[in-house]
Each structure stands twice: as structure tokens, then as C-alpha cells.
Design a protein around this motif. Structure first.
Motif, PDB file in Angstrom:
ATOM      1  N   ASP A 276       0.805  -1.223   0.000  1.00  0.00           N
ATOM      2  CA  ASP A 276       0.000   0.000   0.000  1.00  0.00           C
ATOM      3  C   ASP A 276       0.838   1.273   0.000  1.00  0.00           C
ATOM      4  N   VAL A 288      -4.600  -7.001  -2.294  1.00  0.00           N
ATOM      5  CA  VAL A 288      -3.771  -8.167  -1.995  1.00  0.00           C
ATOM      6  C   VAL A 288      -3.050  -8.728  -3.229  1.00  0.00           C
ATOM      7  N   LYS A 319     -16.578  -8.053  -0.606  1.00  0.00           N
ATOM      8  CA  LYS A 319     -17.074  -9.009   0.386  1.00  0.00           C
ATOM      9  C   LYS A 319     -18.381  -8.520   1.019  1.00  0.00           C
TER      10      LYS A 319
HETATM   11  P1  FAD Z   1      -0.127  -2.850   6.173  1.00  0.00           P
HETATM   12  O1  FAD Z   1      -0.853  -4.116   6.354  1.00  0.00           O
HETATM   13  O2  FAD Z   1      -0.762  -1.588   6.509  1.00  0.00           O
HETATM   14  O3  FAD Z   1       1.281  -3.002   6.856  1.00  0.00           O
HETATM   15  C1  FAD Z   1       2.138  -1.936   7.092  1.00  0.00           C
HETATM   16  C2  FAD Z   1       3.125  -2.339   8.155  1.00  0.00           C
HETATM   17  O4  FAD Z   1       4.137  -1.337   8.253  1.00  0.00           O
HETATM   18  C3  FAD Z   1       2.534  -2.487   9.535  1.00  0.00           C
HETATM   19  O5  FAD Z   1       3.087  -3.636  10.149  1.00  0.00           O
HETATM   20  C4  FAD Z   1       3.023  -1.228  10.261  1.00  0.00           C
HETATM   21  O6  FAD Z   1       3.129  -1.390  11.654  1.00  0.00           O
HETATM   22  C5  FAD Z   1       4.385  -1.072   9.620  1.00  0.00           C
HETATM   23  N1  FAD Z   1       4.999   0.253   9.717  1.00  0.00           N
HETATM   24  C6  FAD Z   1       4.542   1.417   9.195  1.00  0.00           C
HETATM   25  N2  FAD Z   1       5.411   2.409   9.473  1.00  0.00           N
HETATM   26  C7  FAD Z   1       6.439   1.852  10.154  1.00  0.00           C
HETATM   27  C8  FAD Z   1       7.645   2.363  10.719  1.00  0.00           C
HETATM   28  N3  FAD Z   1       7.985   3.654  10.610  1.00  0.00           N
HETATM   29  N4  FAD Z   1       8.465   1.522  11.369  1.00  0.00           N
HETATM   30  C9  FAD Z   1       8.146   0.201  11.480  1.00  0.00           C
HETATM   31  N5  FAD Z   1       7.025  -0.324  10.962  1.00  0.00           N
HETATM   32  C10 FAD Z   1       6.172   0.487  10.306  1.00  0.00           C
HETATM   33  N6  FAD Z   1      -7.610  -6.067  -0.460  1.00  0.00           N
HETATM   34  C11 FAD Z   1      -8.042  -7.029  -1.318  1.00  0.00           C
HETATM   35  O7  FAD Z   1      -7.368  -7.291  -2.320  1.00  0.00           O
HETATM   36  N7  FAD Z   1      -9.204  -7.713  -1.095  1.00  0.00           N
HETATM   37  C12 FAD Z   1      -9.982  -7.463  -0.005  1.00  0.00           C
HETATM   38  O8  FAD Z   1     -11.026  -8.094   0.166  1.00  0.00           O
HETATM   39  C13 FAD Z   1      -9.553  -6.465   0.920  1.00  0.00           C
HETATM   40  N8  FAD Z   1     -10.284  -6.205   2.025  1.00  0.00           N
HETATM   41  C14 FAD Z   1      -9.839  -5.265   2.908  1.00  0.00           C
HETATM   42  C15 FAD Z   1     -10.591  -5.014   4.058  1.00  0.00           C
HETATM   43  C16 FAD Z   1     -10.168  -4.064   4.958  1.00  0.00           C
HETATM   44  C17 FAD Z   1     -10.996  -3.795   6.189  1.00  0.00           C
HETATM   45  C18 FAD Z   1      -8.982  -3.319   4.732  1.00  0.00           C
HETATM   46  C19 FAD Z   1      -8.548  -2.265   5.706  1.00  0.00           C
HETATM   47  C20 FAD Z   1      -8.233  -3.560   3.586  1.00  0.00           C
HETATM   48  C21 FAD Z   1      -8.642  -4.541   2.678  1.00  0.00           C
HETATM   49  N9  FAD Z   1      -7.893  -4.825   1.535  1.00  0.00           N
HETATM   50  C22 FAD Z   1      -8.338  -5.777   0.657  1.00  0.00           C
HETATM   51  C23 FAD Z   1      -6.597  -4.159   1.271  1.00  0.00           C
HETATM   52  C24 FAD Z   1      -5.428  -5.058   1.741  1.00  0.00           C
HETATM   53  O9  FAD Z   1      -5.740  -5.621   2.995  1.00  0.00           O
HETATM   54  C25 FAD Z   1      -4.161  -4.212   1.812  1.00  0.00           C
HETATM   55  O10 FAD Z   1      -3.841  -3.829   0.487  1.00  0.00           O
HETATM   56  C26 FAD Z   1      -2.960  -4.936   2.415  1.00  0.00           C
HETATM   57  O11 FAD Z   1      -3.284  -5.605   3.607  1.00  0.00           O
HETATM   58  C27 FAD Z   1      -1.827  -3.935   2.647  1.00  0.00           C
HETATM   59  O12 FAD Z   1      -0.710  -4.589   3.184  1.00  0.00           O
HETATM   60  P2  FAD Z   1       0.638  -3.778   3.461  1.00  0.00           P
HETATM   61  O13 FAD Z   1       1.574  -4.783   4.040  1.00  0.00           O
HETATM   62  O14 FAD Z   1       1.038  -3.009   2.273  1.00  0.00           O
HETATM   63  O15 FAD Z   1       0.259  -2.689   4.563  1.00  0.00           O
END
Ligand code: FAD
Length: 383
Positions: A276, A288, A319
Motif C-alpha cells: 500500500d 492483496v 465481500k
Molecule cells: P499494512 O498491512 O498496513 O502493513 C504496514 C506495516 O508497516 C505495519 O506492520 C506497520 O506497523 C508497519 N509500519 C509502518 N510504518 C512503520 C515504521 N515507521 N516503522 C516500522 N514499521 C512500520 N484487499 C483485497 O485485495 N481484497 C480485499 O477483500 C480487501 N479487504 C480489505 C478489508 C479491509 C478492512 C482493509 C482495511 C483492507 C482490505 N484490503 C483488501 C486491502 C489489503 O488488505 C491491503 O492492500 C494490504 O493488507 C496492505 O498490506 P501492506 O503490508 O502493504 O500494509
């Protein structure tokens, strides 16, 4: 010994890279630094946890200790990175500790957008973008009945369906004329609206929320036209903004996300980004499937085999059990138009260019059955 691959973030992106890298290389030292608990869970499950009988705890597949042992990496939870020094190849943690990396992966996620609202209830508005937010929300729900959701996008509609199914009174407010306005043509918006209304959701469309005030135990939402509703809880789901501040402070290029090429590489050779927080070849795709593809390519690169990411068509399942839906949003910069077939059972909307080439689709209700036959005809998102 070589310095480690350091991954900042323990969300789906951070974990996907670690897992894919371990499939290719069992030797490299990998350190994951996370501002949160560091456990592994599926974030998409948060928006249908209530009706599927899940608690926040039961969504977690493994805590940081279990995941570290499973993936043979080192995981440091509650460990926020406050600075990156790209010249020295080191990151600084909030407590001042420095960690040197050989390669750095930014998997920082995104922040919820906060609307500029007035009123003394604004501080009590909740957002849900991770497990900790969701835990707070579930605690807040105790003994409550009326939930207002600002934003009728994907996340807002999914939570609305989940809460209505679980017996809550749900109001959904959006500035646009239909739910899922960015993803669906009007016939699709009307269809999902009607199905969610049948499930008990009350929509307030073309409505601009202006203020949220705390009046004793209740929150009062006032709209631009002067009308108002009362609620126990207000949830804001109006969009995400890539977390870019850490990158900006380190001199890493940022646009709508951290700018990376198809190798997921920033302008610095050994600093990468995905998920993201990233803008990959001009695209910010907070879902995802793009993470899965990006993680595979990046793992190969980190293991010594530079590999560009390729995105096939990546339909997103909405969903909302009250209205099954799957969307493959077209690239709206390419000229085309919606061709819509609708009846009381479903909506099939195909976005085609003027040569008849399929560029995207929105399938609702019974039309979702056509997903598998249509998807192979979609163009790749990134060739
Ligand atoms: P995140 O999961 O936000 O992880 C970011 C990480 O970085 C966290 O661990 C945080 O603590 C860490 N971090 C940030 N800054 C720092 C720092 N300075 N130092 C150390 N750590 C840090 N997508 C789909 O494709 N299908 C779906 O059905 C879907 N449903 C969803 C439902 C919900 C309610 C939500 C909120 C999202 C949904 N999504 C869906 C989107 C999908 O879940 C996200 O695209 C994905 O989980 C993002 O993952 P990420 O690892 O990029 O970010």
C-alpha cells in the motif's frame, strides 16, 4: 557475514516478501521491523469478521515469535523506524538504535484519510486499517446499536453489510450519488444499494458530512443541507494515503506512493518498496493480488535474480454477501464506455473500447458467475 535484508513492516506485503524469499534462499539474514505487534493476519478478514463469527484474536495466524520461527527470520515487534540513512545503509529506530542493512524493503502500508470535519466529536471517530484499530472497534461496539459509516466505498460497504448482518442499525453516508462510485456504473451502484438496503443498511447519498458532535453518549452527524442523524459510533472509511513520510525524509522519491520501477526499486539500488505504500510503475494499487505478484518478483531480485513485476488482470471480490460482486476496474485513462445488462438478479457491466476490446468489468449478483469466463479476456494491468 553479509548485512541483513531489512524489511520495514509486518503487513501482508512484508510477510509476502519474507515468505517468497525463504522459498528461494534459506541463508540470507532477514530482519523484519514492525511498529505494531508483528503478528501475521489477513487484513481483508476484518470487514467480515463479525458475521463469520471471528474475534480479533482468532484472525491472527501466528504471533511474531511463531512467525519468526516458521520463516527463520528475526522479527522485532513494536519497533518503529524513525529514519533511513541511505548513504550509510542504516535505519534508526525510535529509541536511537541503528541497524545496518544490505538491502532495505519498505512495506509501510497506508494511513486512513481523515476528513476535515468540525465538532467536538471528531476525536471519537474511529477508522479501521489494521488489527489494533479493529480491536478498539470491537470493544467500542459493546452495548451499542447504531453505527454510522462515512464513505460508501469498498471498505465502507463491506463493514456496513457485516454490521447489518450482525444486527446493528447501520447508516452509510457518502458525498456521491451511489455506493462504490469509483468502481461501478450507475446500474451497478443502484443494484448494490438496493441489496444492502434490503439487508437493513440506510444510505445517505449526495450527503456531505460537516460536523460530528458529542451529545452525552451519542454522536450527532450534521450534513451540509442541515439535516442530522444520531449514532453510537462513527466509522470513517473515506480512503487511504500511502505512508511516504519516512521515504521523503530520506530523500527517496515519492509521488502518490513511494516511487519504484518494475523491479520495485526506488532511485537507490538497494532500497525497494511494495504494498500500500508503493507506486509501482505509476500505479498505486492497495489490494492483496498486486502484493502477491510484487512480492514474488522482489524476492527473486533480493535472491540475486533481478525480476520485473508483471500484473495480470486482478479482479477484486467485494465481500458483501448481501450482494456478491466482483470488479476489475478499467484504466479509465483509456477511452471506452460501459455496456450494461441488468435485471433483478444481477448486473453485468463490461467496459469496452471503441473496437469492442474488454478493458474492465463489474459483475453483481448472478452475473458474478461469469467472472471465470470473462477474466481471461481482460488486458494485464502491467504487461
Ligand atoms: P499494512 O498491512 O498496513 O502493513 C504496514 C506495516 O508497516 C505495519 O506492520 C506497520 O506497523 C508497519 N509500519 C509502518 N510504518 C512503520 C515504521 N515507521 N516503522 C516500522 N514499521 C512500520 N484487499 C483485497 O485485495 N481484497 C480485499 O477483500 C480487501 N479487504 C480489505 C478489508 C479491509 C478492512 C482493509 C482495511 C483492507 C482490505 N484490503 C483488501 C486491502 C489489503 O488488505 C491491503 O492492500 C494490504 O493488507 C496492505 O498490506 P501492506 O503490508 O502493504 O500494509
Amino acid at each position: 557475514m553479509k548485512n541483513p535484508v531489512v524489511i520495514i513492516g509486518s503487513g501482508l506485503a512484508g510477510y509476502a516478501v519474507a515468505r517468497e524469499l525463504r522459498k528461494l534462499n534459506t541463508e540470507l539474514d532477514v530482519v523484519m521491523l514492525s511498529a505494531d505487534h508483528g503478528g501475521f493476519y489477513s487484513k481483508p478478514m476484518l470487514s467480515n469478521a463479525l458475521s463469520s463469527g471471528k474475534t480479533p484474536e482468532s484472525i491472527v495466524n501466528g504471533d511474531a515469535v511463531q512467525m519468526a520461527s516458521q520463516l527463520k527470520i528475526s522479527i522485532r515487534p513494536h519497533c518503529r523506524v524513525s529514519a533511513i540513512d541511505q548513504a550509510a545503509c542504516e535505519v534508526t529506530l525510535a529509541d536511537g538504535e541503528k541497524i545496518i542493512y544490505n538491502q532495505l524493503v519498505l512495506a509501510l502500508g497506508a494511513d486512513q484519510v481523515h476528513l476535515p470535519l468540525s465538532g467536538d466529536g471528531v476525536a471519537n471517530i474511529l477508522t479501521i486499517n489494521d488489527l489494533d484499530d479493529y480491536k478498539k472497534f470491537r470493544v467500542a461496539l459493546t452495548g451499542k446499536k447504531r453505527i454510522s459509516i462515512i464513505g460508501a466505498g469498498l471498505i465502507g460497504c463491506e463493514f456496513a453489510n457485516d454490521l447489518a448482518t450482525a444486527g446493528y442499525h447501520v447508516d452509510v453516508i457518502d458525498i456521491s450519488a451511489q455506493p462504490l462510485g469509483r468502481l461501478l456504473p450507475p446500474a451497478g451502484g443502484a443494484f448494490i444499494r438496493q441489496r444492502l438496503e434490503a439487508a437493513g443498511v440506510v444510505f445517505h447519498l449526495n450527503a456531505t458530512t460537516q460536523s460530528v458532535d458529542q451529545v452525552q453518549e451519542k454522536l450527532h452527524l450534521t450534513f451540509a443541507d442541515g439535516s442530522a442523524i444520531e449514532s453510537d459510533i462513527v466509522l470513517s472509511a473515506v480512503g487511504l494515503r500511502a505512508r511516504t513520510q519516512l521515504a521523503t525524509s530520506a530523500g527517496i522519491s515519492v509521488n502518490r506512493g513511494i516511487v519504484v520501477n518494475r523491479l520495485l526499486q526506488t532511485q537507490f539500488d538497494n532500497i525497494y518498496a511494495l504494498g500500500d505504500c508503493a507506486e509501482v510503475a505509476g500505479k498505486v494499487l492497495p489490494f492483496v493480488m498486486p502484493i502477491t505478484h510484487a512480492a514474488r518478483a522482489l524476492a527473486a531480485t533480493l535472491a540475486g535474480n533481478p525480476t520485473e513485476v508483471r500484473y495480470p488482470a486482478m479482479p477484486v471480490i467485494v465481500k458483501t454477501p448481501a450482494c456478491p460482486a466482483v470488479v476489475s476496474p478499467p484504466d479509465f485513462t483509456i477511452k471506452g464506455e460501459w455496456h450494461v445488462e441488468a435485471d433483478q438478479n444481477g448486473v453485468k457491466a463490461l467496459y469496452k473500447d471503441d473496437t469492442g476490446r474488454l478493458l474492465g468489468y463489474a459483475l453483481l449478483g448472478a452475473a458474478t458467475q461469469e467472472k471465470n469466463s470473462l477474466t481471461p479476456h481482460l488486458p494485464p494491468v502491467l504487461e
